[in-house]
Design an enzyme around this catalytic site. Structure first.
Site, PDB file in Angstrom:
ATOM      1  N   ARG A  97       0.737  -1.348   0.013  1.00  5.85           N
ATOM      2  CA  ARG A  97       0.072   0.112   0.023  1.00  5.85           C
ATOM      3  C   ARG A  97       1.033   1.316  -0.078  1.00  5.85           C
ATOM      4  O   ARG A  97       0.731   2.179  -0.843  1.00  5.85           O
ATOM      5  CB  ARG A  97      -0.783   0.004   1.299  1.00  5.85           C
ATOM      6  CG  ARG A  97      -1.654  -1.117   1.460  1.00  5.85           C
ATOM      7  CD  ARG A  97      -3.241  -1.096   0.590  1.00  5.85           C
ATOM      8  NE  ARG A  97      -2.764  -1.510  -0.925  1.00  5.85           N
ATOM      9  CZ  ARG A  97      -2.907  -2.689  -1.234  1.00  5.85           C
ATOM     10  NH1 ARG A  97      -2.761  -3.618  -0.249  1.00  5.85           N
ATOM     11  NH2 ARG A  97      -2.882  -3.164  -2.398  1.00  5.85           N
ATOM     12  N   ASP A 125      -3.779   7.328   3.044  1.00  6.42           N
ATOM     13  CA  ASP A 125      -2.947   7.996   2.118  1.00  6.42           C
ATOM     14  C   ASP A 125      -2.760   9.296   2.288  1.00  6.42           C
ATOM     15  O   ASP A 125      -3.305   9.858   3.306  1.00  6.42           O
ATOM     16  CB  ASP A 125      -3.439   7.589   0.470  1.00  6.42           C
ATOM     17  CG  ASP A 125      -4.808   8.675   0.392  1.00  6.42           C
ATOM     18  OD1 ASP A 125      -4.748   9.666   0.618  1.00  6.42           O
ATOM     19  OD2 ASP A 125      -6.004   7.963  -0.006  1.00  6.42           O
ATOM     20  N   HIS A 176      -7.896   7.361  10.824  1.00  4.58           N
ATOM     21  CA  HIS A 176      -7.267   5.819  10.877  1.00  4.58           C
ATOM     22  C   HIS A 176      -5.823   5.475  10.778  1.00  4.58           C
ATOM     23  O   HIS A 176      -5.444   4.611  10.384  1.00  4.58           O
ATOM     24  CB  HIS A 176      -8.184   4.956   9.888  1.00  4.58           C
ATOM     25  CG  HIS A 176      -9.648   4.970  10.163  1.00  4.58           C
ATOM     26  ND1 HIS A 176     -10.421   4.497   9.397  1.00  4.58           N
ATOM     27  CD2 HIS A 176     -10.317   5.011  11.270  1.00  4.58           C
ATOM     28  CE1 HIS A 176     -11.790   4.440   9.613  1.00  4.58           C
ATOM     29  NE2 HIS A 176     -11.683   5.013  10.816  1.00  4.58           N
TER      30      HIS A 176
HETATM   31  P1  NAD Z   1     -15.204   1.948   1.470  1.00  5.60           P
HETATM   32  O1  NAD Z   1     -14.311   1.202   0.546  1.00  5.60           O
HETATM   33  O2  NAD Z   1     -16.219   1.177   2.579  1.00  5.60           O
HETATM   34  O3  NAD Z   1     -16.445   2.907   0.504  1.00  5.60           O
HETATM   35  C1  NAD Z   1     -15.848   3.390  -0.498  1.00  5.60           C
HETATM   36  C2  NAD Z   1     -16.944   4.288  -0.970  1.00  5.60           C
HETATM   37  O4  NAD Z   1     -16.600   5.110  -2.101  1.00  5.60           O
HETATM   38  C3  NAD Z   1     -18.233   3.601  -1.833  1.00  5.60           C
HETATM   39  O5  NAD Z   1     -19.568   4.151  -0.995  1.00  5.60           O
HETATM   40  C4  NAD Z   1     -18.238   4.039  -3.226  1.00  5.60           C
HETATM   41  O6  NAD Z   1     -19.389   3.947  -3.495  1.00  5.60           O
HETATM   42  C5  NAD Z   1     -17.432   5.252  -3.186  1.00  5.60           C
HETATM   43  N1  NAD Z   1     -16.652   5.540  -4.403  1.00  5.60           N
HETATM   44  C6  NAD Z   1     -16.149   4.638  -5.249  1.00  5.60           C
HETATM   45  N2  NAD Z   1     -15.694   5.357  -6.211  1.00  5.60           N
HETATM   46  C7  NAD Z   1     -15.858   6.680  -6.045  1.00  5.60           C
HETATM   47  C8  NAD Z   1     -15.413   8.043  -6.697  1.00  5.60           C
HETATM   48  N3  NAD Z   1     -14.937   8.049  -7.836  1.00  5.60           N
HETATM   49  N4  NAD Z   1     -15.832   9.101  -6.022  1.00  5.60           N
HETATM   50  C9  NAD Z   1     -16.582   9.001  -4.835  1.00  5.60           C
HETATM   51  N5  NAD Z   1     -17.097   7.963  -4.249  1.00  5.60           N
HETATM   52  C10 NAD Z   1     -16.482   6.796  -4.850  1.00  5.60           C
HETATM   53  O7  NAD Z   1     -14.352   3.004   2.111  1.00  5.60           O
HETATM   54  P2  NAD Z   1     -14.638   3.822   3.376  1.00  5.60           P
HETATM   55  O8  NAD Z   1     -16.203   4.219   3.733  1.00  5.60           O
HETATM   56  O9  NAD Z   1     -13.657   4.859   3.102  1.00  5.60           O
HETATM   57  O10 NAD Z   1     -14.274   2.802   4.515  1.00  5.60           O
HETATM   58  C11 NAD Z   1     -13.497   3.106   5.612  1.00  5.60           C
HETATM   59  C12 NAD Z   1     -12.181   2.196   5.452  1.00  5.60           C
HETATM   60  O11 NAD Z   1     -11.362   1.991   4.156  1.00  5.60           O
HETATM   61  C13 NAD Z   1     -11.226   3.069   6.193  1.00  5.60           C
HETATM   62  O12 NAD Z   1     -10.968   2.368   7.262  1.00  5.60           O
HETATM   63  C14 NAD Z   1      -9.768   3.377   5.626  1.00  5.60           C
HETATM   64  O13 NAD Z   1      -8.590   3.697   6.150  1.00  5.60           O
HETATM   65  C15 NAD Z   1      -9.947   2.526   4.430  1.00  5.60           C
HETATM   66  N6  NAD Z   1      -9.329   2.630   3.159  1.00  5.60           N
HETATM   67  C16 NAD Z   1      -8.618   3.629   2.692  1.00  5.60           C
HETATM   68  C17 NAD Z   1      -7.805   3.954   1.297  1.00  5.60           C
HETATM   69  C18 NAD Z   1      -7.075   5.138   1.455  1.00  5.60           C
HETATM   70  O14 NAD Z   1      -6.349   5.803   2.243  1.00  5.60           O
HETATM   71  N7  NAD Z   1      -7.125   5.823   0.247  1.00  5.60           N
HETATM   72  C19 NAD Z   1      -8.154   2.956   0.826  1.00  5.60           C
HETATM   73  C20 NAD Z   1      -9.128   1.991   1.028  1.00  5.60           C
HETATM   74  C21 NAD Z   1      -9.574   1.723   2.149  1.00  5.60           C
END
Ligand code: NAD
Length: 240
Positions: free
Chosen positions: A58, A91, A106
């Protein structure tokens, strides 16, 4: 004139268009990977090498990730509004976009800490291995809040204060499944405007008075499109 206060709550979806995978979507990180093995305190105790392998990957993926139009729109809002970003993301794309007031509920992939000494932080640059230790000789781990661990109390307090003072809350790219982050929008004053920007269905409960009063809006668009639109609307409401 005093700037209006905006709390932006972000989830994995805000970074999806930067090539960082979400967790729960089709094709997301949890497809084929058990979060309890790689992202829980129990997983760390049983098979720490799998946890380190997951987070090293990651962290390395982030090197090539750039902020997208949504991160940039959030950062640019600081010119006109008093903005607090509360992110569930680990991130660093809000930082790269230039946001200055960020709470990482987180944790973050940019730092590590010793498993027995949680105060000191080190930059997460080289891959972590079993046997990588900090200044106190204790095993290094990513500075991430895993399933089964508590959030930082200061972060919770700062988030609550920002929510209680918010004129507007923008929720973007989160499935609102993870507690306590999913309660943040409902800590805002009753008359605050809440925008939920997410291309998916809104399948979480919204208190009736928020719906009835027209204070809750689902912008069913991707973050890079929906966020700049909401910012323009807020400028029309508050700056003209
Ligand atoms: P989740 O994966 O549960 O949900 C992602 C959401 O993003 C969904 O509702 C989906 O419909 C939406 N989505 C997808 N593409 C999109 C776009 N282009 N624009 C707007 N929305 C879009 O993620 P969450 O609710 O953040 O879950 C929480 C956990 O995920 C946290 O604990 C976090 O630490 C972790 N996480 C973080 C990262 C990161 O740091 N980028 C990546 C993956 C997971």
């Amino acid at each position: 004139m005093k700037k209006k206060k905006i709390l932006v709550l972000t989830g994995a979806g805000v970074s999806a268009e930067s090539g960082v995978k979400t967790f729960r979507d089709h094709g997301g990180l949890w497809e084929g990977i058990d979060p309890m093995v790689v992202a829980s305190i129990g997983g760390w105790e049983k098979t720490p090498e799998k946890v380190l392998e997951f987070y090293n990957m990651r962290k390395n993926e982030l090197k090539n990730a750039s902020p997208n139009a949504a991160h940039i729109a959030i950062a640019e809002m600081e010119k006109d509004f008093d903005v607090t970003v509360v992110t569930q993301n680990v991130d660093d794309l809000h930082e790269k976009a230039g946001s200055t007031n960020i709470i990482h509920l987180h944790g973050t992939l940019t730092l590590t800490k010793e498993e027995d000494r949680s105060e000191e932080r080190y930059p997460y640059i080289d891959d972590l291995k079993i046997g990588s230790v900090g200044r106190n000789g204790s095993q290094l781990r990513p500075d991430i809040v895993w399933f089964g661990e508590n959030l930082d109390l200061m972060d919770i307090q700062k988030t609550r204060m920002a929510a209680e003072e918010a004129d507007v809350c923008i929720v973007v790219g989160t499935s609102m499944q993870v507690s306590p982050a999913n309660s943040v929008p409902w800590m805002t004053p009753e008359l605050s405007l809440i925008y939920y920007i997410d291309p998916g269905e809104q399948d979480f409960h919204v208190p009736k008075f928020r719906m009835r009063g027209g204070f809750f809006t689902h912008v069913k668009k991707k973050a890079s499109e929906g966020l700049p639109e909401v910012v323009e609307e807020l400028k029309r409401i508050y700056l003209k």
